[in-house]
Design a protein around this motif. Structure first.
Motif, PDB file in Angstrom:
ATOM      1  N   GLY A 190       0.777  -1.226   0.000  1.00 21.96           N
ATOM      2  CA  GLY A 190       0.000   0.000   0.000  1.00 21.96           C
ATOM      3  C   GLY A 190       0.811   1.279   0.000  1.00 21.96           C
ATOM      4  N   GLN A 191       2.132   1.189  -0.056  1.00 17.54           N
ATOM      5  CA  GLN A 191       2.961   2.395   0.037  1.00 17.54           C
ATOM      6  C   GLN A 191       4.014   2.381  -1.069  1.00 17.54           C
ATOM      7  OE1 GLN A 191       2.381   4.652   2.386  1.00 17.54           O
ATOM      8  NE2 GLN A 191       4.096   6.008   2.215  1.00 17.54           N
ATOM      9  N   VAL A 192       4.114   3.475  -1.810  1.00 10.53           N
ATOM     10  CA  VAL A 192       5.164   3.659  -2.808  1.00 10.53           C
ATOM     11  C   VAL A 192       5.924   4.908  -2.404  1.00 10.53           C
ATOM     12  CG1 VAL A 192       5.672   4.106  -5.239  1.00 10.53           C
ATOM     13  CG2 VAL A 192       3.811   2.562  -4.628  1.00 10.53           C
ATOM     14  N   GLN A 193       7.232   4.793  -2.329  1.00 12.13           N
ATOM     15  CA  GLN A 193       8.080   5.911  -1.907  1.00 12.13           C
ATOM     16  C   GLN A 193       9.045   6.258  -3.034  1.00 12.13           C
ATOM     17  OE1 GLN A 193       7.808   7.095   1.448  1.00 12.13           O
ATOM     18  NE2 GLN A 193       9.056   8.827   0.830  1.00 12.13           N
ATOM     19  N   ALA A 211       5.622  10.269  -0.852  1.00 14.01           N
ATOM     20  CA  ALA A 211       5.026   9.024  -0.365  1.00 14.01           C
ATOM     21  C   ALA A 211       3.641   8.900  -0.977  1.00 14.01           C
ATOM     22  CB  ALA A 211       4.932   9.025   1.153  1.00 14.01           C
ATOM     23  N   ILE A 212       3.358   7.747  -1.554  1.00 15.89           N
ATOM     24  CA  ILE A 212       2.069   7.512  -2.192  1.00 15.89           C
ATOM     25  C   ILE A 212       1.395   6.340  -1.487  1.00 15.89           C
ATOM     26  CG2 ILE A 212       0.880   6.986  -4.350  1.00 15.89           C
ATOM     27  CD1 ILE A 212       3.466   7.986  -5.787  1.00 15.89           C
ATOM     28  N   ASP A 213       0.217   6.596  -0.949  1.00 19.39           N
ATOM     29  CA  ASP A 213      -0.575   5.573  -0.280  1.00 19.39           C
ATOM     30  C   ASP A 213      -1.582   5.044  -1.290  1.00 19.39           C
ATOM     31  OD1 ASP A 213      -2.423   4.083   1.177  1.00 19.39           O
ATOM     32  OD2 ASP A 213      -2.277   5.402   2.928  1.00 19.39           O
ATOM     33  N   SER A 271      -2.707   9.245 -10.644  1.00 21.87           N
ATOM     34  CA  SER A 271      -2.363   8.068 -11.445  1.00 21.87           C
ATOM     35  C   SER A 271      -1.046   8.264 -12.185  1.00 21.87           C
ATOM     36  CB  SER A 271      -3.478   7.757 -12.446  1.00 21.87           C
ATOM     37  OG  SER A 271      -4.656   7.385 -11.769  1.00 21.87           O
ATOM     38  N   LEU A 272      -0.825   9.459 -12.704  1.00 29.76           N
ATOM     39  CA  LEU A 272       0.418   9.770 -13.405  1.00 29.76           C
ATOM     40  C   LEU A 272       1.616   9.703 -12.460  1.00 29.76           C
ATOM     41  CD1 LEU A 272       1.887  10.737 -15.962  1.00 29.76           C
ATOM     42  CD2 LEU A 272       1.232  13.069 -15.341  1.00 29.76           C
ATOM     43  N   LEU A 273       1.497  10.303 -11.284  1.00 31.59           N
ATOM     44  CA  LEU A 273       2.577  10.267 -10.302  1.00 31.59           C
ATOM     45  C   LEU A 273       2.869   8.829  -9.875  1.00 31.59           C
ATOM     46  CD1 LEU A 273       4.576  11.718  -8.422  1.00 31.59           C
ATOM     47  CD2 LEU A 273       2.711  11.902  -6.752  1.00 31.59           C
ATOM     48  N   LEU A 274       1.832   8.056  -9.597  1.00 31.18           N
ATOM     49  CA  LEU A 274       2.008   6.670  -9.181  1.00 31.18           C
ATOM     50  C   LEU A 274       2.666   5.854 -10.288  1.00 31.18           C
ATOM     51  CD1 LEU A 274       1.552   4.417  -7.109  1.00 31.18           C
ATOM     52  CD2 LEU A 274      -0.740   4.121  -8.080  1.00 31.18           C
ATOM     53  N   PHE A 275       2.216   6.040 -11.512  1.00 29.93           N
ATOM     54  CA  PHE A 275       2.768   5.306 -12.652  1.00 29.93           C
ATOM     55  C   PHE A 275       4.265   5.597 -12.793  1.00 29.93           C
ATOM     56  CE2 PHE A 275       3.513   4.291 -17.112  1.00 29.93           C
ATOM     57  CZ  PHE A 275       2.806   3.119 -17.260  1.00 29.93           C
ATOM     58  N   LEU A 276       4.647   6.869 -12.709  1.00 29.29           N
ATOM     59  CA  LEU A 276       6.060   7.240 -12.843  1.00 29.29           C
ATOM     60  C   LEU A 276       6.880   6.756 -11.643  1.00 29.29           C
ATOM     61  CD1 LEU A 276       5.636  10.871 -14.245  1.00 29.29           C
ATOM     62  CD2 LEU A 276       6.400   8.843 -15.516  1.00 29.29           C
TER      63      LEU A 276
END
Length: 193
Positions: free
Chosen positions: A93-96, A101-103, A124-129
Protein backbone atom coordinates in the motif's frame (compact mmCIF):
# COMPACT_ATOMS: atom_id res chain seq x y z
CA UNK A 1 -4.91 -12.75 5.25
CA UNK A 2 -2.62 -10.81 2.89
CA UNK A 3 -3.84 -10.43 -0.71
CA UNK A 4 -1.88 -11.41 -3.80
CA UNK A 5 -3.04 -11.03 -7.38
CA UNK A 6 -2.49 -13.98 -9.70
CA UNK A 7 -2.68 -12.99 -13.35
CA UNK A 8 -3.07 -15.77 -15.88
CA UNK A 9 -2.58 -18.48 -13.24
CA UNK A 10 -5.15 -21.25 -13.01
CA UNK A 11 -3.94 -23.63 -10.29
CA UNK A 12 -6.68 -25.14 -8.13
CA UNK A 13 -4.05 -26.81 -5.93
CA UNK A 14 -2.44 -23.49 -5.00
CA UNK A 15 -5.19 -22.43 -2.59
CA UNK A 16 -4.01 -24.72 0.23
CA UNK A 17 -0.31 -23.75 0.17
CA UNK A 18 -1.28 -20.05 -0.01
CA UNK A 19 -3.74 -20.31 2.91
CA UNK A 20 -1.08 -22.05 5.00
CA UNK A 21 1.09 -18.96 4.53
CA UNK A 22 -1.73 -16.52 5.31
CA UNK A 23 -2.25 -15.51 1.68
CA UNK A 24 -5.46 -15.19 -0.23
CA UNK A 25 -5.36 -15.08 -4.03
CA UNK A 26 -7.46 -13.12 -6.45
CA UNK A 27 -7.15 -14.83 -9.83
CA UNK A 28 -7.46 -12.96 -13.12
CA UNK A 29 -7.22 -15.35 -16.04
CA UNK A 30 -7.91 -12.76 -18.75
CA UNK A 31 -5.04 -11.21 -20.71
CA UNK A 32 -2.36 -10.76 -18.01
CA UNK A 33 -0.54 -7.95 -19.84
CA UNK A 34 -3.74 -5.89 -20.17
CA UNK A 35 -4.56 -6.48 -16.49
CA UNK A 36 -1.19 -5.03 -15.45
CA UNK A 37 -2.30 -1.56 -16.54
CA UNK A 38 -5.94 -1.69 -15.44
CA UNK A 39 -7.58 1.42 -13.99
CA UNK A 40 -4.81 3.78 -15.09
CA UNK A 41 -2.18 2.33 -12.79
CA UNK A 42 0.38 -0.27 -13.73
CA UNK A 43 -1.06 -2.88 -11.42
CA UNK A 44 -3.68 -3.24 -8.72
CA UNK A 45 -3.12 -2.62 -5.01
CA UNK A 46 -1.35 -5.89 -4.41
CA UNK A 47 1.55 -7.73 -6.07
CA UNK A 48 0.85 -9.05 -9.56
CA UNK A 49 2.25 -12.48 -10.40
CA UNK A 50 1.90 -14.06 -13.82
CA UNK A 51 2.42 -17.62 -15.00
CA UNK A 52 4.42 -18.22 -18.17
CA UNK A 53 5.22 -21.24 -20.28
CA UNK A 54 8.75 -20.21 -21.23
CA UNK A 55 11.61 -18.06 -19.99
CA UNK A 56 11.25 -15.69 -22.98
CA UNK A 57 7.60 -15.04 -22.15
CA UNK A 58 8.54 -14.63 -18.47
CA UNK A 59 11.10 -11.95 -19.36
CA UNK A 60 8.55 -10.05 -21.47
CA UNK A 61 5.93 -10.14 -18.71
CA UNK A 62 8.44 -8.82 -16.16
CA UNK A 63 9.30 -5.99 -18.58
CA UNK A 64 5.57 -5.26 -18.93
CA UNK A 65 5.18 -4.71 -15.19
CA UNK A 66 4.61 -8.03 -13.45
CA UNK A 67 6.08 -8.18 -9.96
CA UNK A 68 7.11 -11.78 -10.52
CA UNK A 69 6.59 -14.60 -13.00
CA UNK A 70 6.26 -18.29 -12.21
CA UNK A 71 6.71 -21.09 -14.71
CA UNK A 72 4.05 -23.71 -15.35
CA UNK A 73 6.58 -26.35 -14.31
CA UNK A 74 6.99 -24.80 -10.81
CA UNK A 75 5.33 -26.72 -7.97
CA UNK A 76 2.43 -25.16 -6.05
CA UNK A 77 4.56 -25.14 -2.87
CA UNK A 78 7.34 -23.23 -4.66
CA UNK A 79 4.87 -20.74 -6.13
CA UNK A 80 3.34 -20.13 -2.69
CA UNK A 81 6.80 -19.63 -1.15
CA UNK A 82 7.79 -17.13 -3.88
CA UNK A 83 4.53 -15.22 -3.45
CA UNK A 84 5.06 -15.03 0.31
CA UNK A 85 8.64 -13.78 -0.18
CA UNK A 86 7.44 -11.19 -2.70
CA UNK A 87 4.82 -9.81 -0.34
CA UNK A 88 7.31 -9.61 2.52
CA UNK A 89 9.61 -7.47 0.34
CA UNK A 90 6.96 -5.05 -0.92
CA UNK A 91 5.68 -2.22 1.27
CA UNK A 92 1.99 -3.01 0.99
CA UNK A 93 0.00 0.00 0.00
CA UNK A 94 2.96 2.40 0.04
CA UNK A 95 5.16 3.66 -2.81
CA UNK A 96 8.08 5.91 -1.91
CA UNK A 97 10.17 8.03 -4.30
CA UNK A 98 12.47 10.53 -2.63
CA UNK A 99 10.37 12.69 -0.32
CA UNK A 100 7.16 11.65 -2.12
CA UNK A 101 5.03 9.02 -0.37
CA UNK A 102 2.07 7.51 -2.19
CA UNK A 103 -0.57 5.57 -0.28
CA UNK A 104 -2.21 3.29 -2.84
CA UNK A 105 -4.92 2.16 -0.44
CA UNK A 106 -6.26 5.66 0.25
CA UNK A 107 -5.15 7.00 -3.18
CA UNK A 108 -3.30 9.91 -1.56
CA UNK A 109 0.17 11.33 -1.97
CA UNK A 110 2.30 13.52 0.25
CA UNK A 111 5.55 15.42 -0.12
CA UNK A 112 7.80 15.66 2.93
CA UNK A 113 4.79 14.63 5.03
CA UNK A 114 2.45 17.31 3.62
CA UNK A 115 -0.55 16.24 1.51
CA UNK A 116 -0.40 16.84 -2.24
CA UNK A 117 -3.78 18.01 -3.59
CA UNK A 118 -3.77 15.82 -6.71
CA UNK A 119 -6.64 15.27 -9.11
CA UNK A 120 -7.29 11.59 -9.95
CA UNK A 121 -5.36 11.68 -13.25
CA UNK A 122 -2.42 13.51 -11.62
CA UNK A 123 -2.37 10.89 -8.87
CA UNK A 124 -2.36 8.07 -11.44
CA UNK A 125 0.42 9.77 -13.41
CA UNK A 126 2.58 10.27 -10.30
CA UNK A 127 2.01 6.67 -9.18
CA UNK A 128 2.77 5.31 -12.65
CA UNK A 129 6.06 7.24 -12.84
CA UNK A 130 7.06 6.49 -9.23
CA UNK A 131 6.53 2.76 -9.61
CA UNK A 132 8.97 2.77 -12.49
CA UNK A 133 11.73 4.23 -10.33
CA UNK A 134 13.09 6.84 -12.70
CA UNK A 135 12.73 4.87 -15.94
CA UNK A 136 11.89 6.84 -19.08
CA UNK A 137 8.23 6.34 -20.05
CA UNK A 138 7.28 7.13 -23.63
CA UNK A 139 4.10 8.91 -24.71
CA UNK A 140 2.47 5.78 -26.13
CA UNK A 141 2.87 3.91 -22.84
CA UNK A 142 1.36 6.82 -20.89
CA UNK A 143 -1.56 7.11 -23.31
CA UNK A 144 -2.30 3.41 -22.98
CA UNK A 145 -1.85 3.16 -19.21
CA UNK A 146 -3.65 6.33 -18.15
CA UNK A 147 -6.17 6.94 -20.92
CA UNK A 148 -6.56 3.39 -22.30
CA UNK A 149 -5.64 4.60 -25.79
CA UNK A 150 -3.46 2.50 -28.03
CA UNK A 151 -2.71 5.47 -30.27
CA UNK A 152 -1.47 9.03 -29.91
CA UNK A 153 -4.53 11.30 -30.19
CA UNK A 154 -2.33 14.16 -31.39
CA UNK A 155 -3.06 16.38 -28.39
CA UNK A 156 -0.87 17.77 -25.64
CA UNK A 157 -2.94 16.17 -22.87
CA UNK A 158 0.11 14.47 -21.33
CA UNK A 159 2.13 17.70 -21.35
CA UNK A 160 -0.75 19.51 -19.62
CA UNK A 161 -0.99 16.89 -16.84
CA UNK A 162 2.80 16.80 -16.45
CA UNK A 163 2.83 20.60 -16.09
CA UNK A 164 0.11 20.49 -13.43
CA UNK A 165 1.90 17.69 -11.59
CA UNK A 166 5.19 19.63 -11.64
CA UNK A 167 3.46 22.69 -10.22
CA UNK A 168 1.98 20.66 -7.38
CA UNK A 169 5.31 18.94 -6.65
CA UNK A 170 6.95 22.38 -6.45
CA UNK A 171 10.58 22.76 -5.54
CA UNK A 172 12.40 19.84 -4.04
CA UNK A 173 14.45 16.81 -4.85
CA UNK A 174 11.73 15.01 -6.85
CA UNK A 175 10.92 16.35 -10.29
CA UNK A 176 9.47 15.20 -13.58
CA UNK A 177 12.10 15.29 -16.33
CA UNK A 178 11.06 15.76 -19.95
CA UNK A 179 13.17 14.13 -22.62
CA UNK A 180 11.87 15.83 -25.74
CA UNK A 181 10.46 13.45 -28.29
CA UNK A 182 11.09 10.47 -25.99
CA UNK A 183 8.95 10.81 -22.87
CA UNK A 184 9.02 11.56 -19.15
CA UNK A 185 10.61 10.18 -16.01
CA UNK A 186 10.48 10.93 -12.33
CA UNK A 187 13.90 11.88 -10.99
CA UNK A 188 15.73 12.92 -7.86
CA UNK A 189 17.27 16.01 -9.33
CA UNK A 190 17.57 19.76 -9.34
CA UNK A 191 18.18 19.85 -13.10
CA UNK A 192 16.03 22.24 -15.12
CA UNK A 193 12.93 20.63 -16.48
Amino acid sequence: MRPVLLLGIDRPGLTGPLAARGLVARAVTADPVAALVADGVPRPLCPAVVEAGSLDVAARLLDDGADDVVLRSDSDALVAARLDALIRRLPFGQVQFGDIAIDTLDRRASKAGKPLPLLPREYSLLLFLARRGGALIDHATLHQALWDRRFDPGTNVIAVHISRLRAKLGDGPVTVITERGRGYRLALSTVDR
